[in-house]
Design a protein around this motif. Structure first.
Motif, PDB file in Angstrom:
ATOM      1  N   ASN A 277      -2.927 -37.988  36.029  1.00  0.00           N
ATOM      2  CA  ASN A 277      -2.555 -37.992  34.599  1.00  0.00           C
ATOM      3  C   ASN A 277      -2.529 -36.587  33.986  1.00  0.00           C
ATOM      4  O   ASN A 277      -2.396 -36.456  32.761  1.00  0.00           O
ATOM      5  CB  ASN A 277      -3.501 -38.879  33.787  1.00  0.00           C
ATOM      6  CG  ASN A 277      -3.501 -40.314  34.250  1.00  0.00           C
ATOM      7  OD1 ASN A 277      -2.497 -40.784  34.795  1.00  0.00           O
ATOM      8  ND2 ASN A 277      -4.608 -41.013  34.059  1.00  0.00           N
TER       9      ASN A 277
ATOM     10  N   SER B 246      -3.870 -35.430  28.051  1.00  0.00           N
ATOM     11  CA  SER B 246      -4.608 -36.638  28.304  1.00  0.00           C
ATOM     12  C   SER B 246      -6.022 -36.344  28.733  1.00  0.00           C
ATOM     13  O   SER B 246      -6.844 -37.224  28.760  1.00  0.00           O
ATOM     14  CB  SER B 246      -3.913 -37.434  29.409  1.00  0.00           C
ATOM     15  OG  SER B 246      -3.885 -36.682  30.612  1.00  0.00           O
TER      16      SER B 246
ATOM     17  N   ILE C 181       0.781 -43.095  29.603  1.00  0.00           N
ATOM     18  CA  ILE C 181       0.299 -43.323  30.969  1.00  0.00           C
ATOM     19  C   ILE C 181       0.529 -44.779  31.368  1.00  0.00           C
ATOM     20  O   ILE C 181       0.896 -45.075  32.508  1.00  0.00           O
ATOM     21  CB  ILE C 181      -1.192 -42.937  31.068  1.00  0.00           C
ATOM     22  CG1 ILE C 181      -1.325 -41.414  30.932  1.00  0.00           C
ATOM     23  CG2 ILE C 181      -1.794 -43.422  32.380  1.00  0.00           C
ATOM     24  CD1 ILE C 181      -2.752 -40.942  30.719  1.00  0.00           C
TER      25      ILE C 181
END
Length: 450
Positions: free
Chosen positions: A437, A450, A308
């Motif tokens: 994300n 995530s 990320i």
């Protein structure tokens, strides 16, 4: 790994992946050479190119399996790397041969769908026939080249790309216009030069892989020994990407059909604009590819946090590059148009206006390429991108383009603005996915995200 060390690693990896890929695009040369033959040649090449474009986009969806190769390589699982590559090569070859055969049988109707002139369609038939052979060869070339890039061997793609395109440029000069003792073949000469250069590229990739015993030196027995449980898991993530690319490429074919309905000049201007858009976007193609490889490796190592962080850094750089490229494109527009002095005044005027429109939406083009190809594809977020295409292409831009071209008879520039709304709406909607994300998923360990 601390932030400073991560930044150094990031810059090193980006340089290794981006620099070779930025130099590996020379489609502009073909367009410049064919452009000297006039409006009809440009329009016919555009029409035939739409068929090839759809084939290549569907194939690129199949080659979304490279995300698995990247993540398995990041996790040091070479056995699975070989299995994923064998499945990708087998699938890509089967899909390509099926689509090429269908396109061959319906060559004339396909050309007439874009160029509403029987004489122009007949002129383009030999070109499209040879071009279909190019895509059959590219099924192998792109599988090996893409897989090498997926494990970070991008320098080889640079060397092979330069060699193949040098052959292409030399043969273009010889075969299109009749130099070095060859007969002038016109646009068919361009097709033959592309076929020969594709064969050179494919032979170089395959020869290098097997000579150096790289991870993809799979035997025919390995390719045909499909692990169906493995294939099911790979296809579950890949098929939405195939549909995504198929829907998007079909939409692009329909865009070309709409501009073709407006006349040969409109289609020629549209073709020139899209070619130069691809040229200016070389700055992000390498970035997106580097993002895909680097982020895919981190996800394969179960390190979504760094993936990320990489995504945020890539996005910041992409914004800066897009603004610079957009300004350069606008400034260079008058000189670009002069390269096509043999095109009609109408084509050159429309082309210049469209270049300014493209420059204004360059940021959307860049961000979409980075997010969809670099980030979402790395995490196998292909079902989302398929839905994104359904909305932005099929529900927003296509209806507006056809309404403007066929019902309201708007000028080319206004219809092109409707076409550009696809990228603008895609960037606006895609931003929220990027920030969520939810794309940062592990493909090699299902369930990890995530």
């Amino acid at each position: 790994m601390n932030a400073s060390s991560l930044d150094r690693t990031f810059r090193k990896d980006v340089a290794a992946l981006v620099i070779p890929l930025v130099g590996n695009s020379f489609s502009l040369v073909n367009t410049l050479m064919v452009g000297r033959l006039g409006d009809a040649a440009i329009a016919v090449v555009a029409a035939a190119g739409q068929v090839g474009f759809m084939l290549s986009m569907i194939l690129s969806g199949v080659y979304g399996m490279n995300a698995f190769i990247t993540q398995y390589d990041g996790g040091r699982d070479q056995a699975s790397v070989r299995k994923a590559f064998g499945l990708m090569l087998l699938s890509g070859t089967a899909v390509t041969l099926t689509l090429v055969a269908a396109a061959f049988l319906f060559r004339k109707p396909l050309l007439l769908a874009f160029v509403h002139d029987p004489d122009a369609a007949a002129y383009g038939m030999p070109y499209l026939t040879v071009l279909l052979a190019v895509y059959a060869v590219n099924a192998v070339k792109d599988a090996y080249g893409g897989a090498l890039g997926a494990i970070g061997r991008a320098k080889l793609t640079l060397v092979v790309g330069f060699a193949a395109m040098a052959v292409n440029v030399a043969l273009d000069y010889a075969l299109i216009y009749g130099h070095f003792g060859f007969e002038p073949l016109g646009i068919v000469g361009a097709a033959w030069s592309t076929l020969v250069s594709s064969i050179v590229g494919a032979a170089a990739f395959v020869g290098w892989v097997y000579a150096r015993k790289l991870p993809f030196n799979v035997s025919p027995r390995e390719i045909l020994a499909v692990d169906f449980a493995f294939a099911k898991r790979v296809y579950a993530k890949t098929l939405p990407l195939v549909f995504h690319e198929g829907l998007w490429s079909l939409g692009n074919m329909l865009y070309a059909a709409a501009f073709g309905y407006m006349g040969v000049s409109a289609l020629a201007a549209f073709q020139l604009a899209r070619t130069f858009n691809g040229y200016f976007m070389m700055g992000v193609f390498g970035f997106a590819y580097a993002a895909n490889v680097m982020i895919g490796r981190k996800l394969g190592q179960e390190n979504a946090g760094e993936a990320i962080r990489y995504a945020r850094t890539f996005t910041k750089w992409t914004v800066l590059i897009a603004l610079a490229v957009g300004a350069a494109s606008a400034a260079a527009s008058p000189w670009i148009v002069r390269l096509f002095g043999r095109a009609s005044a109408e084509v050159r005027t429309d082309f210049e206006h469209i270049l300014f429109i493209q420059s204004g939406v360059m940021l959307a083009y860049f961000l979409n390429n980075l997010w969809i190809v670099g980030l979402f594809r790395a995490g196998g977020d292909n079902a989302y991108t398929m839905k994104l295409i359904l909305v932005t292409t099929w529900l927003i831009a296509l209806p507006l383009v056809f309404a403007g071209a066929c019902l309201l008879h708007w000028p080319v520039e206004l219809v092109y603005i409707m076409f550009a709304l696809e990228e603008v709406s895609k960037a606006c909607i895609g931003y929220f996915r990027y920030r969520s994300n939810r794309w940062a998923n592990s493909l090699v360990r299902p369930g990890l995200s995530s």
